[in-house]
Design a protein around this motif. Structure first.
Motif, mmCIF file in Angstrom:
data_model
loop_
_atom_site.group_PDB
_atom_site.id
_atom_site.type_symbol
_atom_site.label_atom_id
_atom_site.label_comp_id
_atom_site.label_asym_id
_atom_site.label_seq_id
_atom_site.Cartn_x
_atom_site.Cartn_y
_atom_site.Cartn_z
ATOM 1 N N ARG A 1 62.623 184.840 46.510
ATOM 2 C CA ARG A 1 61.624 185.396 46.622
ATOM 3 C C ARG A 1 61.575 185.853 48.126
ATOM 4 N N CYS A 2 61.808 184.850 49.021
ATOM 5 C CA CYS A 2 62.596 185.221 50.871
ATOM 6 C C CYS A 2 63.531 186.218 51.519
ATOM 7 N N ARG A 3 64.356 186.457 50.183
ATOM 8 C CA ARG A 3 65.214 187.152 50.708
ATOM 9 C C ARG A 3 64.663 188.471 49.971
ATOM 10 N N LYS A 4 64.270 189.007 49.091
ATOM 11 C CA LYS A 4 63.482 190.029 49.159
ATOM 12 C C LYS A 4 62.389 190.577 50.337
ATOM 13 N N ALA B 1 63.026 195.246 56.366
ATOM 14 C CA ALA B 1 64.104 195.568 56.515
ATOM 15 C C ALA B 1 63.589 196.916 56.124
ATOM 16 N N ASP B 2 63.303 197.291 55.208
ATOM 17 C CA ASP B 2 63.239 198.832 54.924
ATOM 18 C C ASP B 2 62.300 199.539 55.334
ATOM 19 N N PHE B 3 60.857 198.447 55.410
ATOM 20 C CA PHE B 3 59.589 199.263 56.143
ATOM 21 C C PHE B 3 59.370 198.927 58.232
ATOM 22 N N ALA B 4 59.188 199.828 58.750
ATOM 23 C CA ALA B 4 59.355 199.718 59.913
ATOM 24 C C ALA B 4 58.238 198.842 60.474
ATOM 25 N N SER B 5 57.549 199.700 60.381
ATOM 26 C CA SER B 5 56.008 199.200 60.673
ATOM 27 C C SER B 5 55.787 197.813 60.515
ATOM 28 N N MET B 6 56.229 196.961 59.710
ATOM 29 C CA MET B 6 56.243 195.258 59.346
ATOM 30 C C MET B 6 56.710 194.476 60.922
ATOM 31 N N ASP C 1 59.664 193.278 38.765
ATOM 32 C CA ASP C 1 60.825 193.754 38.367
ATOM 33 C C ASP C 1 61.678 194.626 38.779
ATOM 34 N N ALA C 2 60.816 195.165 40.172
ATOM 35 C CA ALA C 2 61.110 195.893 41.121
ATOM 36 C C ALA C 2 62.668 195.765 42.036
ATOM 37 N N PRO D 1 69.218 191.038 46.422
ATOM 38 C CA PRO D 1 68.718 192.229 46.117
ATOM 39 C C PRO D 1 68.508 192.882 46.744
ATOM 40 N N GLY D 2 67.987 194.228 46.518
ATOM 41 C CA GLY D 2 67.210 195.738 46.337
ATOM 42 C C GLY D 2 66.296 196.408 45.674
ATOM 43 N N LEU D 3 65.468 197.364 46.149
ATOM 44 C CA LEU D 3 65.272 197.616 44.980
ATOM 45 C C LEU D 3 66.146 198.708 44.902
ATOM 46 N N ILE D 4 65.209 198.991 42.791
ATOM 47 C CA ILE D 4 65.926 199.483 41.486
ATOM 48 C C ILE D 4 65.832 201.091 42.108
ATOM 49 N N GLU D 5 65.170 201.235 42.693
ATOM 50 C CA GLU D 5 64.681 203.130 42.773
ATOM 51 C C GLU D 5 64.129 203.363 43.466
ATOM 52 N N GLN D 6 64.707 204.329 44.221
ATOM 53 C CA GLN D 6 64.290 204.580 45.237
ATOM 54 C C GLN D 6 63.380 205.452 45.677
#
Length: 654
Positions: free
Chosen positions: A148-151, A157-162, A234-235, A240-245
């Protein structure tokens, strides 16, 4: 009388006013004593989104406990967990350069797992010590924590505002003695000022009062997105990475829509201060302060007022909910706050029994996107729809966890009869969503519609429904137009439905002069929001006596007399209606619709059933005009079978 003879009432009114002021001054000390807020007993309940202040939250009373020992609405275990979490995070922050959110996420998991062990580690000095203890007593759960930490690292990394949220969280953890109080105010909504202050710190670290409107909205949406994907196990794939774009363009449209709404509200608020007339020196100071702000910026007061009026649950479904999951990751009640789209056939159709566990009936929406994965048509999507986020920010309780689509023009057909069949009899809240465009193709598209908690009624020559409804616009600028209080005969025009089955019972051939279609607000001939019976055009106007003033559709900007332009016609590209609310309400609504259809079908069968003997008797008696038995009157009982005219002719020699 008061107008014609003012001197007669001047002295008594002055005396009455003086007495009132005297009693107010005399009772002021007693009122201040009564106004002192008492401490709450342990276990007292407080609303999650209520207006209760932090000093009114539940207090764990111990012997000799002081007011500073309050747990601010948290249970004893929760307060101890937060205190230990703060201590551990502060220790790790000094010797680690990891992302601060990731550090909190990992430490909160380790502390939560340690508390669930039969032999927990009582003295905690650092993170490695807890990890070693868990590796010895619960290795499988530790592996889940690491995954879960890796997720979360992937999402950050995907959401810059975080990244901006790191500094705001660090300020709460590292530099504030009122840690529990501030966290409680953000999570429980006791004081909105702490939530707004957190948004300001995360959006703009250097500015003091104003901050970017788009930056604040983007932070809320990206926080909600991270929350959504954390709760959707299940995402992720094995990377790990997001399954859907993700659909980044739709996300940007939604962010711009909310930011435009915030800036529009701020502009109107400043105009009211500038031309209000009652502002005085304070209003002038406020205007001068806002005039020096950068373009696209808002103040904390403007953001707070806009959020309360337009999107009351924006903070709760994003920042508050995310921090609750971040601090308490193993809480069972951490359900995903964002609804999923479903087809109504999953409830009403017999094919539902053929669906396997986890399978759905796939549907596609112009506004909300697909409810299924592209690679697997019967598996539910894991993406967060930007339009769904907009509705949840308006109200979480109203819309529920699952939306069942009961009508779509592209699926069921563009006929008013089919729309009527889909909505009539359903007794529950519905959400009508329209995507339309103007005659000018350069204007783009507009998304608007209405929510109502009342059932639809057929063949009404007047308005119906209750005040539990509102009009909205999602694109290009977010607007929520709530109902106005009814004053005498003004207002109360909530819902309107008129079909071609409305006939005059005394004279069925007379054509009904009412507008055929469905609408909200306005009058029966000119509703505020109206869809014609061809489901082709949508007419909108900017004000009436039942809903708040505001433009639906494209607001004219180039015309200097734009305020005089009150209505417009849009061409409908997409029309959808969803059954929304909690699961039990939706199922009751469909059961009522099933019963309604059974009654209608039974009445139709009875109307088609003909009593043959009675029908033949009516034909013989002439009740039903027919030439079937006309020869009997002509024969008139003569045995030789000659007709009456023929016999007379023979007698005369013809």
């Amino acid at each position: 009388i008061l107008h014609t003879k003012p001197k007669l009432f001047a002295l008594p009114l002055y005396c009455l006013f003086t007495l009132c002021m005297f009693f107010c001054d005399a009772l002021r000390p007693f009122v201040s004593i009564l106004h002192t807020k008492p401490k709450r007993e342990p276990g007292s309940k407080s609303s999650i989104m209520g207006a209760t202040s932090s000093s009114e939250s539940s207090v764990e009373k111990n012997d000799g406990a002081s007011p500073q020992s309050s747990n601010y609405g948290f249970s004893r275990q929760e307060a101890q967990h937060l205190t230990a979490l703060r201590s551990l995070v502060c220790q790790e922050e000094q010797k680690s350069e990891r992302n601060f959110i990731s550090m909190i996420w990992r430490c909160s998991h380790l502390l939560s797992l340690n508390s669930l062990l039969q032999s927990p580690l009582l003295s905690i000095s650092n993170e490695l010590e807890i990890e070693a203890h868990l590796a010895q007593h619960s290795p499988s759960q530790l592996a889940v924590v690491q995954k879960r930490c890796r997720k979360l690292d992937v999402l950050l990394a995907d959401f810059a505002s975080m990244i901006k949220m790191n500094a705001a969280l660090k300020r709460i953890f590292m530099g504030n003695d009122q840690f529990l109080e501030i966290v409680s105010n953000i999570l429980h909504g006791y004081h909105q000022k702490d939530s707004v202050e957190f948004i300001r710190n995360a959006s703009c670290n250097d500015c003091e009062e104003s901050f970017s409107a788009k930056g604040a909205v983007e932070l809320c949406f990206q926080t909600a997105s991270v929350l959504h994907y954390i709760l959707e196990e299940d995402a992720f794939d094995d990377t790990p990475g997001l399954i859907e774009q993700r659909n980044v363009s739709e996300e940007d449209k939604m962010i711009n829509s909310l930011a435009n709404s915030l800036l529009e509200y701020a502009k109107n608020s400043r105009d009211d201060q500038r031309f209000g007339g009652y502002g005085g020196a304070g209003a002038s100071a406020g205007v001068s302060a806002t005039s020096n702000m950068l373009e696209g910026s808002v103040t904390k007061r403007e953001f707070s007022e806009w959020q309360r009026k337009v999107v009351p649950d924006l903070m709760y479904c994003s920042v508050a909910k995310f921090q609750h999951v971040l601090f308490f990751p193993l809480k069972q009640q951490a359900a995903n706050p964002f609804p999923f789209l479903r087809s109504s056939n999953e409830i009403t159709s017999q094919t539902t029994t053929k669906l396997k566990a986890g399978e759905i009936i796939p549907i596609s929406s112009h506004v909300f996107g697909k409810n299924f994965m592209s690679s697997a048509g019967t598996t539910s999507t894991t993406l967060l729809s930007p339009a769904v986020f907009s509705f949840v920010s308006i109200s979480m309780p109203k819309f529920g966890q699952k939306w069942y689509r009961i009508f779509a023009g592209a699926e069921h057909g563009w006929t008013f009869h089919q729309l009527e069949h889909s909505i009539m009899g359903y007794e529950g809240p519905t959400l009508l969503v329209i995507q339309a465009r103007s005659k000018n193709k350069n204007d783009g598209t507009v998304t608007l519609g209405a929510y109502t908690a009342s059932k639809w009624e057929k063949n009404k020559r007047d308005f119906f429904g209750t005040s539990d409804c509102f009009l909205f616009q999602l694109q290009p600028t977010m607007r929520v137009l709530k109902t106005l209080p009814k004053m005498g005969t003004r207002g109360g025009h909530y819902m309107f439905y008129h079909s071609n089955t409305n006939v005059n019972t005394t004279n069925p051939s007379r054509k009904d002069d009412l507008t055929e279609g469905l609408g909200f607000g306005g009058t029966v001939r000119h509703p505020r929001l109206f869809i014609d019976s061809q489901l082709d055009e949508c007419r909108v106007s900017h004000q009436d006596t039942s809903f708040e003033e505001g433009y639906l559709g494209f607001q004219p900007t180039n015309d200097p007399f734009a305020s005089n332009i009150s209505s417009g016609t849009l061409h409908i590209d997409s029309l959808e209606i969803y059954a929304v609310g909690d699961e039990e309400t939706i199922r009751k609504g469909f059961r009522a619709q099933h019963l309604h259809r059974d009654v209608a079908y039974s009445a139709l069968r009875n109307a088609r059933t003909v009593d043959k003997a009675a029908f033949l008797g009516d034909m013989r008696n002439g009740v039903i005009e027919s030439k079937t038995f006309a020869h009997r009157g002509q024969v008139d009982g003569r045995a030789h079978g000659c007709l009456k005219g023929e016999e007379d002719g023979k007698a005369s020699g013809l």
